[in-house]
Design an enzyme around this catalytic site. Structure first.
Site, short mmCIF file in Angstrom:
data_model
loop_
_atom_site.label_atom_id
_atom_site.label_comp_id
_atom_site.label_asym_id
_atom_site.label_seq_id
_atom_site.Cartn_x
_atom_site.Cartn_y
_atom_site.Cartn_z
N SER D 112 0.82 -1.21 0.00
CA SER D 112 0.00 0.00 0.00
C SER D 112 0.85 1.26 0.00
O SER D 112 1.96 1.29 0.55
CB SER D 112 -0.88 0.00 1.25
OG SER D 112 -1.55 1.23 1.41
N TYR D 136 -2.68 5.25 -3.79
CA TYR D 136 -3.81 6.13 -3.52
C TYR D 136 -3.44 7.47 -4.14
O TYR D 136 -2.37 8.01 -3.84
CB TYR D 136 -4.00 6.34 -2.01
CG TYR D 136 -4.71 5.22 -1.30
CD1 TYR D 136 -5.99 4.83 -1.67
CD2 TYR D 136 -4.11 4.56 -0.23
CE1 TYR D 136 -6.65 3.80 -1.00
CE2 TYR D 136 -4.76 3.54 0.44
CZ TYR D 136 -6.03 3.16 0.04
OH TYR D 136 -6.67 2.16 0.70
N THR D 162 -6.09 2.27 -6.87
CA THR D 162 -7.35 2.03 -6.16
C THR D 162 -8.37 3.09 -6.56
O THR D 162 -8.09 4.29 -6.46
CB THR D 162 -7.12 2.09 -4.64
OG1 THR D 162 -6.22 1.04 -4.29
CG2 THR D 162 -8.43 1.90 -3.88
N LYS D 234 -7.91 -1.38 -9.25
CA LYS D 234 -8.47 -2.11 -8.10
C LYS D 234 -9.76 -1.45 -7.64
O LYS D 234 -9.80 -0.24 -7.41
CB LYS D 234 -7.46 -2.08 -6.95
CG LYS D 234 -7.98 -2.64 -5.62
CD LYS D 234 -6.88 -2.67 -4.57
CE LYS D 234 -7.33 -3.29 -3.26
NZ LYS D 234 -8.05 -2.37 -2.40
N HIS D 258 -12.88 -3.47 -1.45
CA HIS D 258 -12.03 -2.95 -0.38
C HIS D 258 -12.29 -3.73 0.92
O HIS D 258 -12.34 -3.17 2.01
CB HIS D 258 -12.33 -1.46 -0.18
CG HIS D 258 -11.11 -0.63 0.16
ND1 HIS D 258 -10.57 0.30 -0.69
CD2 HIS D 258 -10.32 -0.59 1.26
CE1 HIS D 258 -9.52 0.90 -0.13
NE2 HIS D 258 -9.34 0.36 1.06
#
Lengths: 363, 363, 363, 363
Positions: D112, D136, D162, D234, D258
Site C-alpha cells: 500500500s 492512492y 485504487t 483495483k 475494499h
C-alpha cells in the site's frame, strides 16, 4: 429398560450427545471432524431437510416388507454399515461387535482396510449376510492383492474401492499432530497396511508424490482381474465418473464424499444422487452415504433413486455409547423408524418407494 | 385485569411460556413433542411466515362479520378446536371446560376418541354449536360402531375419521417409556377404547400387525353405513387422497399432519392446502390444522382456500395456563385478532377473504 | 468529542442500544413494539438487505448534491421525519426539539395529531421548510376540520391522512394495560383529540363500531374541500390503493405499514414500493417509511422509485439518547452516510439515482 | 511442532481467534471493521459457500502444478497478498516480514501507499517475484508521480490504482475518533503521503471537496504516461467499469470492494466476478479479493474466471498471531490446501480449473 441402560442412550435424539461424553476427546475429534470448514459435513445433513413426503393414507400397511437384494444377497433392510477405520479406538469391542449387531439385524456391513480387527475375525462374527471389504490402494500393489485375497477367502461377497482419497483431506480438528492412534489397539489387517495418506503437514513442503495419487481408472481393471468378487466404487459424485466406473467394470457405485472428511466444498451426497442415478441407475446399483441419521432419511434417499443407504458416524456413536448393545439398539431404532415411516407414507415394500414419494420443500 | 390473572397469561406472546411452567413436565413433553426431528412440527409454523397480505384501506370496516357455516351449522368464527387426546391430563377440568369456553365463543370443537371425559359429559357442556366426534378405528369394529352411536346419540353433529395413524409415529420426547398416563384420570369413553398404537418400541422387534394398520378406504363406506352423520376425513395431505376420500363419501377433509406428531418429513399443512383445495374444494369443505397460533394465521389459511381452521396445542397451553378461563381468554384473543386483521386488510366478511388477499413473501 | 457526549451515542451502530438504556421501560416497549409476532417489523428491516449496489468508479464526486423538492418545497435531503405520536414521552423536549434539529438539517418533518406539543408550538420551532401535519380522523368530523385549520394557519405546507388505522393493531408488548401515557405530558393539540383507537381489549367483546372504522375514500374528497393544502395519503401498500388515492385527489402517497405496528403480516414497505411506483409514480410523488435506519437505506429506496424516505424509530432513539442534540447528531450521520454512499456509487445528484443503481442480492 | 509454537496458531480454523487475542484492541477494530452494518463484509465470505465442486476421481494427481504467470511473471500459486495499510501497527516487523514470507512462498505481494515501511525497504526483502505498488491518488499529483517513480526504481513490476476510495467509507468500529495510528510507527513512504480520506466526521458538516473525489478516468491515462509499468485497476464491481478501465489502458482489473470497508451494500466480489470476466476476461487478467480465507476459496474463484486471488485480513491475522513466522505458516497452509483441493477434484494444473469445476449450491 435394562437394554436402554446397556445401550447407553434411548432415542435417536440423544445418541450423539451420549456418545460425545463417552468417547475419548481425541478420538471424538477424529470421529466428528470434517475437512476444511466442514461445509460439506453440514450440507450432507441439511440436504435431507429439503425434501418432504407425499403420503398416501388408508393403505393396508399391516405388513411392511423392507427386504431387498444387494448384489444378489437378500438383506432385511436397504441400509448398510459404511466402512469406517479404527473402530477399536472408539470402543475396544470394535468391528466384531458391529458385525454381530449387523448379523442379528440381518443387514450388510462394509469393513475398512484400516480395521482394528482382522477381516478374518470380522467375518467369523458375521452372519448369513457376508460382509464386504473396503480397499484403500496400497503403495505396493502386492499388498492390495493380498488384502483382496484374504477378504475373498474370509468370505466377503463384494469389494469396495475408495477413489476419493488420493491425498488426505485437510482436517483442522485433527491438526497439528494428526489422529494419534492408540498403539495398543492393533491395525487388524497387518503391519504392512498403510493408511491412505499421512497428515497433510507431513506431506511436507507443498506436496509429495504418493502411489495412490498416481492411480487412474486402469487400476479398477487390474483389481477386477485378481478376484471373482464384484467391485463397488466408493466416492462418486458426478454422472461422468459414474459412467466411467461402470465402463471399467464396477458393479455398483456408492455416492459418497467420505462423510465430508476429504474435499470441503464437495456437494451433499443427496444433491449428487439424482445425477448419478440418471447416469447409471439402469445398469448398476447406486448407493449413498453421508448425513443419514434416521429412518426417514433412508426413505428420502431411496425415493431419489438409491438402492441402499450407508450409515457411518451414528454407528460409531452407538459403539461409543454402548458397545455392541449400542449398535444393536441403533439398528433397531433405525429399522423401526424406516418401517414406521413406510407405514405412514403408505408404502409396504421398497419397490413402492419411488420418486413420486417426495417433493422438494418449498422453503 | 382480574381476568388476566385468572387466565394466567395476558397475550398470545406469553401464552406458551406461561403454560410451560404450569404443566407437568412429562405431560408437557407429550403436548409439545413431534415425530422424529420435529421438522414437520417446525415447518407447520414457519409456513405461515411465507405469506403476506395485500390490504385494502378506507373500506368501511365498522362491522366485521366472521360468521360462517360448517357442514350446515352456523358458527361465530371460521375456527375450531382440533381433536386432542387426554385433555384432563393437562388440567383436571379437561374437555368439559374446553366445551364451555367454545360454547361461549360460539365456535365448534372436535373431541378425541381418547378424551379424558365421556362424550356425553362433553356434549352436556356444549352449546348451540354441537361438537364433532373424532374416531380412532378400534381393533374391534363393534367398539368403533358403539362409539359412533354414542356420539350421535349424545348430540354430535358430525364425525371425523383420523387416517394418518395406522401406526404411532416415533416421538423421541416421549421415549423410552412412552407417555405415562396419570391413571387417576380416566379414559372418558370407556375401558375398551384402545389408543391408536402402542409406543413404537412396544410394537416389538420390528413391526406388529394391528387392525388399524390394515384398514383401507372401504372402511369409510362401512362407517357411512352405520350413521346418518356426515364424516370428515382428517389427515389428508395430497390432492389424490382428497379425491379418494370424497369419492368414498367424505363430506369434508381436514388437511392435517397430526400436528407434526406422526410422520416427520410430512409437508407443512399450509403448503399442502392449495393442492387439496384445487382437487376437492369445489365439492366439499376443506379445513386445515397445524401451526395455527394467531388470528392472522386463520386469515392466511382462509385466503388459501380453507373453509375453517383448527387450533390444537394453543388450546392445551391455555388450558394448562388457566383452565377454563385460560381457554376463554385464548379464544377471545384469537377472535379479536382475526376481526382486527380483517378490518386492517379491508375485508368485512369471510366471503371476501380469497386468494387475492395474500402474496408469497419475497424472502 | 463533546458533541458525542451530549448526543449520548457516537455512531449509527450504537444508537439503539444507548437509547434502550435511557428511555423508560414502558415507553421503550411502546416505541419498539410491533403488531402480532412482529413479522412485519422485522421484514421492513431485512428487506433492505436484499439489494446491493452497482457502483460506478472514477466519477467526479467532489460535489454531492442531495437537494430535492417535495411537493414544491426544496429540502436538503430526500428524507423526512415520519409522524410519531407522543414524542414528549420519550424526552421532555419533545417535538419542538425535533423541529429545531430538522430545521438546522434543512429537512422536512411530519407531526402527528397526537403530538405532545401543539402544532403551533412545533411550527414556531421549524425553519424554512414548513412542517407537514398528520391527521388521524376524529370521531367528530368538526374536530378533524378544526385540526386541519389550525395546521394550515400555523404554517404547515401539506397534510397527511393516515389510512391504515381503522382499528388499533394488536401489540402484545403494550398489553394488557395498553400504553400508559404519562399524564403530566399533555396532548399538545387539545383535549378533544382522540387516539385512533383504544386498546384492542377495550374494544370489548369482539368488536365495537367506531367512526374511523366506517370511513371510505369519500372522506378524502371531504378533506380536500376544507383546505387548499395538498394531501398525502399514508399507509398504502398496493398499486390499486395508490390509484384510488390519486383518483380521489391525493398529491402524494406514503408507502407505509405504520412501522409494523398495525397489521402483522403486511409486506415490507420496500417490497411494496415498486408496485406503487409503477401504478402512480408518474403522476404523484411516492414516499416510503419503515425499516430505514442508515444512509444507504435511503439510496436503495430512491433507486426503487421513492421520491423521499421517512425515518421513524431512529428519531425517537436519538431523542431518547440525547434529546435535541441526539436528533441533530442522528440527522448529521444519516446525511453524511447518504452523501458518502452517493460518492461511493458514483452518483452526484438525486436525479442520477435510478433503478440501474441496484440489483437483487443473489443469496 | 516448534514452528507451530512460533507461528502462534496451528490451522486455518484457529488463526483468527489467536490473532484477536494478540493484536491491540484498537488495531483489531481497524483490521476487522467494515463499512456500515458490515453487510458486504459478511457477504464476501458467505458468497463462497454458494458453490460446490464437481470432482473427478482416479485422475493421476501425483504432481500438482499451481504455477501461473501474472502480468508476465511466474509465481508459485495463483494468489497474492492484497495491499493493506499500516502493517507495522499489527506487528512491528511489518511489511518487510510479509515480503520475506511471500518471497519464500514464491508468491506475489502488493504493498500500500500507506505502508509502515518504505517501498525501498520492502523490495529489498522481496525475492524473484517483484512486488507491486498500490497507489492512492495524492492531493498533489506530483506526490503521486514521485511515489510511482520510487516504486518503479525500487523494482516493483506493476502498479495498482485504487478507484473505490474517493471518500472514506463510514466505519462505525473506528468511530468516533477514527483509527488512532501509533505515531511511533512511521508512514514508510514519507511525510507528504496523505491517507485517502480523513474520517467521515472530519469531512465536516456534510461533505468537503477533496482532490481524489474529483478524479475521473482521465487520471489513468495520466498515470500511464509517467511510467512504463503496467497498471492494474483495483475496486471494479461491474462489467461497465471493467470495460472502461481497459479502454483507458488498464492491463488488469481487481474485482474488489475494499474488503467491505468502503461501500456497505456493495455486492460480494465473488458475485461480481463473472460479469467482469465476461466483459474483459478475454483481453486482460481479472483478479479478485474479498472473503478469501482458505485454499478451496481460491479454487472457486479461479473456476469462476479469476486469474489470481488476493488475500487480505488473514495475512494481518497471521502477522498479528506470529509475525513473520505466522505469515509463513499461513501461506504454507493456504498453498497446501489449494494443492490438496486440486488433487481431490482431479485437476493437476491451474489451466484445468474452469467453470465446469463448480456448480451453484442448491440450498
Amino acid at each position: 429398560m435394562e437394554r436402554t441402560t446397556e445401550a447407553g442412550f434411548s432415542t435417536l435424539s440423544d445418541l450423539e450427545e451420549v456418545a460425545s461424553k463417552r468417547v475419548l476427546e481425541h478420538v471424538w475429534a477424529y470421529v466428528q471432524g470434517g475437512a476444511g470448514e466442514e461445509r460439506t459435513l453440514g450440507a450432507n445433513r441439511s440436504a435431507f431437510r429439503q425434501w418432504t413426503f407425499r403420503p398416501r393414507t388408508l393403505v393396508d400397511v399391516s405388513r411392511i416388507d423392507t427386504n431387498i437384494s444387494l448384489l444378489g444377497t437378500m438383506v432385511r433392510a436397504p441400509l448398510f454399515v459404511s466402512p469406517m477405520a479404527y473402530q477399536g479406538q472408539v470402543h475396544p469391542v470394535g468391528e466384531p461387535a458391529v458385525a454381530r449387531a449387523a448379523r442379528d439385524a440381518g443387514i450388510l456391513a462394509v469393513y475398512s482396510t484400516l480395521s482394528s480387527f482382522s477381516i478374518e475375525e470380522i467375518t467369523r462374527n458375521s452372519g448369513s449376510v457376508p460382509p464386504w471389504f473396503q480397499l484403500y490402494l496400497q503403495p505396493d500393489f502386492e499388498v492390495s492383492r493380498r488384502l483382496v485375497e484374504r477378504a475373498e477367502k474370509a468370505g466377503c461377497s463384494a469389494l469396495m474401492l475408495t477413489v476419493d482419497t488420493p491425498v488426505l483431506g485437510v482436517r483442522d480438528r485433527q491438526a497439528p499432530g494428526g489422529f494419534a492412534i492408540d498403539s495398543t489397539v492393533p491395525i487388524g489387517n497387518g503391519s504392512d497396511v498403510v493408511p491412505p495418506s499421512r497428515s497433510p503437514m507431513e506431506q511436507g513442503k507443498f506436496y509429495r508424490l504418493r502411489s495412490e495419487a498416481g492411480s487412474t481408472w486402469d487400476i479398477l481393471e487390474e483389481l477386477l482381474s485378481i478376484t471373482r468378487l464384484p467391485w463397488v466404487v466408493k466416492g462418486i459424485l458426478t454422472g461422468d465418473d459414474a459412467r466411467t466406473a461402470v465402463h471399467h467394470g464396477a458393479k455398483a457405485v456408492l455416492v459418497s464424499n467420505h462423510g465430508g472428511r476429504q474435499l470441503d466444498g464437495a456437494p451433499a451426497t443427496l444433491h449428487a444422487l439424482p445425477e448419478v442415478v440418471d447416469a447409471v441407475g439402469s445398469e448398476v446399483e447406486v448407493y449413498l452415504d453421508g448425513g443419514v441419521r434416521r429412518g426417514l432419511d433412508i426413505l428420502v434417499a431411496l425415493a431419489l433413486g438409491a438402492k441402499a443407504v450407508g450409515v457411518g458416524r451414528p454407528i460409531l456413536w452407538a459403539l461409543g455409547a454402548g458397545g455392541e448393545e449400542g449398535v444393536r439398539r441403533y439398528l433397531d431404532l433405525l429399522k423401526l423408524e424406516l418401517a414406521t415411516s413406510m407405514a405412514l407414507v403408505g408404502r409396504t415394500t421398497i419397490a413402492e418407494v419411488d420418486r413420486s414419494l417426495v417433493a422438494k420443500t418449498d422453503i
